[in-house]
Write a protein that holds these residues in place. Structure first.
Motif, mmCIF file in Angstrom:
data_model
loop_
_atom_site.group_PDB
_atom_site.id
_atom_site.type_symbol
_atom_site.label_atom_id
_atom_site.label_comp_id
_atom_site.label_asym_id
_atom_site.label_seq_id
_atom_site.Cartn_x
_atom_site.Cartn_y
_atom_site.Cartn_z
ATOM 1 N N TYR A 1 42.883 31.311 46.726
ATOM 2 C CA TYR A 1 42.834 30.898 45.317
ATOM 3 C C TYR A 1 43.070 32.080 44.376
ATOM 4 O O TYR A 1 43.528 31.907 43.244
ATOM 5 C CB TYR A 1 41.513 30.195 44.999
ATOM 6 C CG TYR A 1 41.625 28.692 45.041
ATOM 7 C CD1 TYR A 1 41.880 27.964 43.891
ATOM 8 C CD2 TYR A 1 41.527 28.007 46.253
ATOM 9 C CE1 TYR A 1 42.001 26.577 43.933
ATOM 10 C CE2 TYR A 1 41.642 26.626 46.307
ATOM 11 C CZ TYR A 1 41.884 25.911 45.142
ATOM 12 O OH TYR A 1 42.032 24.540 45.195
ATOM 13 N N ILE A 2 42.782 33.273 44.846
ATOM 14 C CA ILE A 2 43.116 34.473 44.072
ATOM 15 C C ILE A 2 44.582 34.842 44.294
ATOM 16 O O ILE A 2 45.345 35.024 43.345
ATOM 17 C CB ILE A 2 42.210 35.654 44.479
ATOM 18 C CG1 ILE A 2 40.750 35.347 44.182
ATOM 19 C CG2 ILE A 2 42.648 36.940 43.775
ATOM 20 C CD1 ILE A 2 39.770 36.350 44.765
ATOM 21 N N TYR A 3 44.967 34.930 45.560
ATOM 22 C CA TYR A 3 46.292 35.447 45.917
ATOM 23 C C TYR A 3 47.434 34.537 45.437
ATOM 24 O O TYR A 3 48.524 35.016 45.120
ATOM 25 C CB TYR A 3 46.379 35.631 47.440
ATOM 26 C CG TYR A 3 47.542 36.458 47.884
ATOM 27 C CD1 TYR A 3 47.525 37.846 47.709
ATOM 28 C CD2 TYR A 3 48.657 35.885 48.485
ATOM 29 C CE1 TYR A 3 48.588 38.627 48.118
ATOM 30 C CE2 TYR A 3 49.727 36.655 48.895
ATOM 31 C CZ TYR A 3 49.680 38.030 48.705
ATOM 32 O OH TYR A 3 50.744 38.794 49.097
ATOM 33 N N ALA A 4 47.182 33.236 45.398
ATOM 34 C CA ALA A 4 48.208 32.286 44.964
ATOM 35 C C ALA A 4 47.924 31.750 43.567
ATOM 36 O O ALA A 4 48.302 30.628 43.221
ATOM 37 C CB ALA A 4 48.324 31.136 45.963
ATOM 38 N N SER A 5 47.267 32.562 42.745
ATOM 39 C CA SER A 5 46.970 32.155 41.367
ATOM 40 C C SER A 5 48.127 32.540 40.443
ATOM 41 O O SER A 5 49.000 33.351 40.806
ATOM 42 C CB SER A 5 45.684 32.821 40.885
ATOM 43 O OG SER A 5 45.864 34.233 40.776
ATOM 44 N N ASP A 6 48.126 31.993 39.240
ATOM 45 C CA ASP A 6 49.177 32.305 38.262
ATOM 46 C C ASP A 6 49.199 33.784 37.902
ATOM 47 O O ASP A 6 50.240 34.316 37.509
ATOM 48 C CB ASP A 6 48.966 31.481 36.990
ATOM 49 C CG ASP A 6 49.351 30.021 37.159
ATOM 50 O OD1 ASP A 6 49.893 29.673 38.232
ATOM 51 O OD2 ASP A 6 49.100 29.228 36.229
ATOM 52 N N GLU A 7 48.078 34.453 38.044
ATOM 53 C CA GLU A 7 47.996 35.876 37.715
ATOM 54 C C GLU A 7 49.012 36.701 38.509
ATOM 55 O O GLU A 7 49.491 37.739 38.040
ATOM 56 C CB GLU A 7 46.579 36.384 37.993
ATOM 57 C CG GLU A 7 46.369 37.844 37.661
ATOM 58 C CD GLU A 7 44.974 38.331 38.028
ATOM 59 O OE1 GLU A 7 44.748 39.551 37.945
ATOM 60 O OE2 GLU A 7 44.132 37.496 38.400
ATOM 61 N N ASN B 1 53.686 29.583 43.046
ATOM 62 C CA ASN B 1 52.525 30.305 43.581
ATOM 63 C C ASN B 1 52.621 30.643 45.063
ATOM 64 O O ASN B 1 51.964 31.578 45.525
ATOM 65 C CB ASN B 1 51.247 29.503 43.331
ATOM 66 C CG ASN B 1 50.970 29.297 41.857
ATOM 67 O OD1 ASN B 1 51.019 28.186 41.357
ATOM 68 N ND2 ASN B 1 50.694 30.378 41.146
ATOM 69 N N GLY B 2 53.397 29.880 45.829
ATOM 70 C CA GLY B 2 53.567 30.196 47.242
ATOM 71 C C GLY B 2 52.271 30.216 48.023
ATOM 72 O O GLY B 2 52.013 31.139 48.798
ATOM 73 N N ALA B 3 51.448 29.189 47.841
ATOM 74 C CA ALA B 3 50.160 29.156 48.548
ATOM 75 C C ALA B 3 50.365 29.043 50.055
ATOM 76 O O ALA B 3 49.722 29.759 50.836
ATOM 77 C CB ALA B 3 49.318 27.991 48.036
ATOM 78 N N SER C 1 49.283 31.554 52.882
ATOM 79 C CA SER C 1 48.476 31.139 54.039
ATOM 80 C C SER C 1 48.519 32.182 55.148
ATOM 81 O O SER C 1 47.496 32.506 55.760
ATOM 82 C CB SER C 1 48.941 29.779 54.555
ATOM 83 O OG SER C 1 50.293 29.825 55.003
ATOM 84 N N GLY C 2 49.704 32.719 55.423
ATOM 85 C CA GLY C 2 49.833 33.749 56.447
ATOM 86 C C GLY C 2 49.159 35.051 56.046
ATOM 87 O O GLY C 2 48.544 35.735 56.872
ATOM 88 N N THR C 3 49.268 35.381 54.768
ATOM 89 C CA THR C 3 48.677 36.624 54.269
ATOM 90 C C THR C 3 47.162 36.617 54.410
ATOM 91 O O THR C 3 46.575 37.565 54.962
ATOM 92 C CB THR C 3 49.065 36.834 52.795
ATOM 93 O OG1 THR C 3 50.489 36.915 52.692
ATOM 94 C CG2 THR C 3 48.435 38.094 52.244
ATOM 95 N N VAL C 4 46.514 35.558 53.925
ATOM 96 C CA VAL C 4 45.046 35.535 54.007
ATOM 97 C C VAL C 4 44.578 35.342 55.439
ATOM 98 O O VAL C 4 43.488 35.815 55.806
ATOM 99 C CB VAL C 4 44.438 34.469 53.073
ATOM 100 C CG1 VAL C 4 44.808 34.770 51.622
ATOM 101 C CG2 VAL C 4 44.844 33.058 53.452
#
Length: 336
Positions: free
Chosen positions: A49-55, A143-145, A150-153
């Motif tokens: 939720y952090i890594y794929a956020s709009d930020e 966002n590329g969740a 998914s692989g990153t986290v």
């Protein structure tokens, strides 16, 4: 009589050694199960939720959102006490802008590792791409969740679990490199830079590459059976790697492996389309873990609320177990 005594002694010695080895193997397997359980849906969800956020602005290679992404990954490794193999505190493998096509700015891969206890020069690489496609022309953020948040986290959680095990005396025999590559979406540039320009560990010492690219969703084919994962490449270079993968799955997870995209004649050619290929072309055995495409692929709708976190947990645990097995076998898997 003397011969009988020697024979009995030898028999007892063999039985004792075998029993000791069996106990050690069982203890190691139980430890693998224990530390795999530290990979949880809740922690994966929190990170994604952090890594794929709009930020993070879709994490386009070289852009400010991608720079935030590499800082997020680096800070995770610092917080969990996992060092970089490059230099103390230096987790970035810098890639100059001149290496990329077009107007792409300079970028970086992120590397961290756990040094092996017995065969540190032999390396298992777990990889995923950290980038995505950025912001659409109309201002929508991609966002590329799933792709490839998914692989990153998953790698971050796998690394943390392996570090916890290592801290308790279960350091893997071989080294394990956690490799987050940039520039995948624009042509596998980050992984190619690692293999072709600056392999931190010699490619001849690289035992296998486990590449994770989209493992958080379910494709239409499997909507009635979530307990699946596509595997690509596991038998292309090493039948032994394929057999290890199958055995690990049956022992710990019992997921349905779908090899549809592993077919040499598959028109999607996924074998050539993710970062494992740059290792495979160098004769390094690979496994590409993939949930298949879906309607949100490369769209702003690939958001973290659509990830099936219990499934992401199971798949990440599978890859953890596979890496654990490959890192702790007496002999490295052989190339055919």
């Amino acid at each position: 009589m003397k011969k009988i005594v020697i024979l009995l002694y030898t028999t007892l010695l063999v039985v004792s050694c075998t029993s000791s080895q069996n106990k050690k193997t069982l203890k190691n397997a139980n430890a693998a199960i224990e530390y795999a359980k530290t990979i949880t849906a809740a922690e994966l969800k929190e990170a994604l939720y952090i890594y794929a956020s709009d930020e993070y602005q879709g994490r386009k290679t070289g852009e400010p959102g991608q720079k935030k992404a590499v800082e997020f990954i680096k800070n995770h490794y610092i917080a969990t006490g996992i060092p970089s193999p490059i230099a103390e505190g230096d987790y970035f493998q810098e890639i100059p802008t001149s290496y990329f096509s077009g107007d792409i700015k300079d970028s970086e891969n992120v590397l961290a590792y756990i040094k092996g206890s017995e065969k540190p020069d032999e390396v298992i690489i777990i990889s995923a791409h950290l980038d995505h496609i950025g912001i659409s022309g109309n201002g929508d953020i991609n966002n590329g969740a799933d792709d490839d948040g998914s692989g990153t986290v998953a790698i971050l959680e796998i690394a943390e679990a392996l570090k916890k095990a290592s801290d308790k005396g279960y350091t893997p025999k071989r080294s394990i490199l956690f490799l987050h590559v940039t520039g995948e979406e624009i042509g596998l540039f980050g992984s190619r830079y690692y293999t072709d320009e600056d392999p931190i560990f010699p490619l001849t010492n690289t035992v296998a590459n486990l590449n994770i690219d989209m493992i958080g969703r379910v494709d239409p084919k499997h909507k009635d059976n979530r307990n699946y994962l596509y595997l690509i490449g596991s038998d292309k270079l090493s039948k032994e790697l394929h057999n290890v993968s199958e055995a690990v799955n049956k022992r710990y997870i019992n997921m349905d492996f779908d090899y549809t995209y592993n077919d040499d004649d598959d028109p999607n050619r996924f074998y050539y389309r993710s970062d494992h290929y740059n290792f495979a072309k160098n004769n390094i055995p690979v496994i590409f873990y993939f949930n298949g495409t879906h309607a949100d692929y490369h769209r702003p709708s690939d958001t973290p609320d659509k990830i099936q976190y219990d499934l992401l947990e199971t798949r990440a645990r599978l890859i953890f177990h596979t890496a654990w097995e490959l890192a702790n076998r007496d002999e490295r898997v052989k190339v055919d």
